[in-house]
Each structure stands twice: as C-alpha cells, then as structure tokens.
Design an enzyme around this catalytic site. Structure first.
Site, short mmCIF file in Angstrom:
data_model
loop_
_atom_site.label_atom_id
_atom_site.label_comp_id
_atom_site.label_asym_id
_atom_site.label_seq_id
_atom_site.Cartn_x
_atom_site.Cartn_y
_atom_site.Cartn_z
N SER A 250 0.78 -1.24 0.00
CA SER A 250 0.00 0.00 0.00
C SER A 250 0.80 1.28 0.00
O SER A 250 0.22 2.37 -0.03
CB SER A 250 -0.95 0.01 1.18
N PHE B 12 -12.88 -13.92 -1.61
CA PHE B 12 -11.66 -13.35 -2.18
C PHE B 12 -10.47 -13.66 -1.28
O PHE B 12 -9.38 -14.00 -1.78
CB PHE B 12 -11.80 -11.84 -2.36
N SER C 191 -10.02 1.07 3.26
CA SER C 191 -10.62 0.24 2.22
C SER C 191 -9.75 0.24 0.98
O SER C 191 -9.51 1.29 0.37
CB SER C 191 -12.01 0.77 1.85
N GLY D 208 3.10 -0.82 4.01
CA GLY D 208 2.48 -1.67 3.01
C GLY D 208 2.80 -3.12 3.24
O GLY D 208 3.92 -3.48 3.58
#
Length: 386
Positions: A90, A154, A196, A340
C-alpha cells in the site's frame, strides 16, 4: 494491502494496508511496550538491532536504509541484500494520490468531484452510491466503501491456500470493485473512517479516465522518471520480480504452525492501484523526501495532501491525509509516510516533515516480525525489548 505485523495496533495495521492473510485476524489493540534503553541514532545501532530482532523472530531477511542530513546508512539481517527490490503493497497509495493531486493542480479534475462523474454506474449496489462519494473521500478513506479484500471468498482465493492455485490469475479493477459492491457500505460517506483497498482501485480507475491511459503510466511519467527511481515499477500483470531481490515467504494461513511457502511470484493485479508497485529502500526514501519537500506538488495541493482526518478518537497520534499517514512516535517525533503489506512482504517508508531524516524498510515474511519497531528504532533510537 495490510499485514497485522506491520504495526502494534489495529489502527496502525490497517494503515499499513497490506494484502496478506494475517490481515484477516488483526491482533487486539495494545499500547506499544516501553523499551529499556535508547541507542545513538547517528550510528543506527537501534535500527540494526530491530532488523536482527525481526530475523530472530523468524523473518528470513530484513533490510532498511536511512538518510539523515544527506548521509545514508544501509542495514541488513538474515538473507537480504541492501539493494533488494520488494513488493511495497500500500505504499503504492501515496503515488496514486500524488498523481491525482497533480491532475487537480492542472485543472483536469477536482478532488471534490463525485466519483460518479468519472466512473458512471461503477459505485452502485447494496447501498453504495458514487453520486454521494467524492474522489477526496476515496483518498482519505472516508468514503465508507467496503474493502474487497475483506470479502471471505476473495480472501481464501487470494490469501489463503487457494493462492497457490490462483497466484497467476488476472483480476480486472472493475471485478475487484464489483466484489465490494456485493456488500453493504461500512458507513455513510463522510461520517467515519475505515481503511478500504477498494478506494484506491477506484482512484486508479479515475486516473485512467482522466488521462486516457492506465494509472501506472501516469505514475511512471509523473513520478518515477522525473525522480529517476530506477528500482521502482508498476508491474501490472507481470508476476515476476526484478533483480536483485530476495524470496518472499508466507504461511498463507493465520495458523502459526502452517507450512511456509515461497510467494515471490504472483499476479499483482489482485492489488491494482491499491498496492501493486515494486521498489527498493533507496527509491522509497527519494520519493517521500521529494514529496514532503514540495518537489512534486504545488503549495495548495501540499496543504490538501497533508490535511489529515482522525482515524480513531482512541488513537490521536495517528492521522490520515490523502494516501499519506502521519504518526507521532513514542519519543514525540512526527513522521509522514505509509506502510504496506502484500504476500511475504511488509514495508515501511517514513520521513520527517522537513525531509531531512528518512527511512524505508522491508521484511520478507508476513506472519512474524515488527516493522513498526524498525520505525521507532530509527527515529527515536529505541532499542528492541529483550
């Protein structure tokens, strides 16, 4: 793209934004334990000790690079090279937000535009409504949009045992958003905060709509090339890792006695603009230093980038801007950047607001190790406990 191992609290873990299975079962909120002593930051003794502590905890290899007033230091532990490239998860989000702020500065988009203007009909379903959500709310996670990485099916296919069968599958951004649209929103737009990954998949889609090209091309042309980030790439659907790099390892399970798998190769489209990029410690420092020193954005957009929202009243030391996290460390020092996590990779990249002191670090495992301890060690000189 969040791993629960990239910080000590659920808040920090969410902000680290990884795509690993450990994110599925975040630990209980807990205060950072006090360290028994401090080390001289100029020698980076504490940072090296934190890298070694991660290896002692079971991480195969750890690497970090820091720069203080123009002087660089690189540390490794275990089986790692100082120039290793790794998947940054991220941290991708800061690159994406920077591009959108650049586009706003050029008058090509307004971050207060509704998402519907750019992606008509995409954010609809089970209470989601793109007409009521702004692009800005995507970037600071106040949209309320459900994160597709929280979808149980998922998770099992992308992060659980199913990963071994599906690691080379290609996921279209629209398909990832479609998964999120089968769930109810977390809250009404602008009424709360929740991390999100769907927000930044959508942000990448907006960039493509505005520029007419994939978001990765905008990142490359606007950030990677101007800053000469030679180890940084947006891989798209390429599952391979460039060299030099070390293997990434995951247990693909929350069970600590599960077998370890080499997860270095994967189709990063499962992360898209929420976390697909590859870089190294040197490039990440260069990027955040340039960003916070105002080399990539005009002053007005810099103010918007660093205008933070509260992530939780219980944790006032954390704030989230536009794809950028602010945190106040145990020693009182304030740093800006992002964490991340993605399969077998946990990263942190932070800088002081003036850009004089930077750090980027990576652990090549996602079930153990503490990247937040490396941040505390570098900026506060805090030695790891024990």
């Amino acid at each position: 793209m969040t791993t629960a191992r990239t910080a000590r609290t659920v808040v920090a873990a969410a902000l680290a934004a990884g795509l690993t299975v450990t994110a599925l079962a975040a630990p209980a909120l807990a205060a950072t334990p006090a360290a028994p002593a401090k080390a001289d930051r100029k020698t980076h003794t504490a940072t090296q000790a934190a890298l070694q502590a991660a290896v002692d905890a079971g991480v195969p290899g750890a690497v970090a690079q820091a720069r203080v007033d123009g002087r660089s230091w690189t540390g490794t532990a275990g089986e790692r090279g100082g120039d290793d490239r790794f998947r940054v998860g991220s941290i991708t989000k800061t690159f994406v937000a920077t591009v959108l702020l650049q586009l706003q500065a050029e008058g090509r988009i307004d971050l207060d535009d509704p998402v519907e203007k750019w992606l008509p009909g995409v954010v609809r379903g089970h209470g989601h409504d793109g007409r009521k959500i702004t692009v800005r709310q995507l970037l600071n996670h106040t949209s309320g949009i459900y994160s597709y990485t929280a979808d149980p099916d998922f998770q099992q296919k992308a992060f659980g045992p199913g990963f071994l069968e599906h690691r080379y599958d290609t996921w279209a951004p629209g398909d990832l958003v479609g998964i999120a649209m089968t769930h109810a929103p977390d809250f009404a737009p602008g009424t709360g905060w929740n991390y999100s990954n769907t927000n930044f998949v959508l942000a990448g889609m907006v960039i493509e709509k505005v520029t007419g090209r994939p978001y990765g091309k905008a990142v490359e042309n606007r950030i990677v090339k101007p800053l000469k980030l030679r180890a940084t790439s947006v891989p798209g659907t390429d599952p391979t890792m460039p060299t030099p790099s070390s293997p990434a390892y995951s247990k693909l399970s929350a069970e600590q006695d599960a077998p370890v798998h080499d997860v270095s190769e994967l189709n990063p489209s499962l992360a898209a603009a929420a976390g697909e990029m590859i870089s190294d410690s040197r490039d990440l420092q260069t990027f955040y230093r340039a960003l916070l020193k105002g080399r990539l954005l005009p002053r007005a957009e810099m103010r918007e980038l660093t205008a933070t929202v509260e992530v939780s009243p219980e944790y006032p030391d954390y704030g989230y801007g536009l794809g950028l996290m602010k945190q106040k460390l145990s020693c009182g020092k304030e740093v800006w950047g992002h964490g991340g996590g993605i399969h077998g990779s946990g990263s942190e990249a932070y800088t002081t607001r003036d850009g004089r002191h930077t750090l980027a670090a990576n652990l090549n495992a996602d079930w153990t190790g503490d990247t937040q301890a490396i941040v505390e060690a570098e900026f506060c000189g805090t030695l790891p406990k024990g």
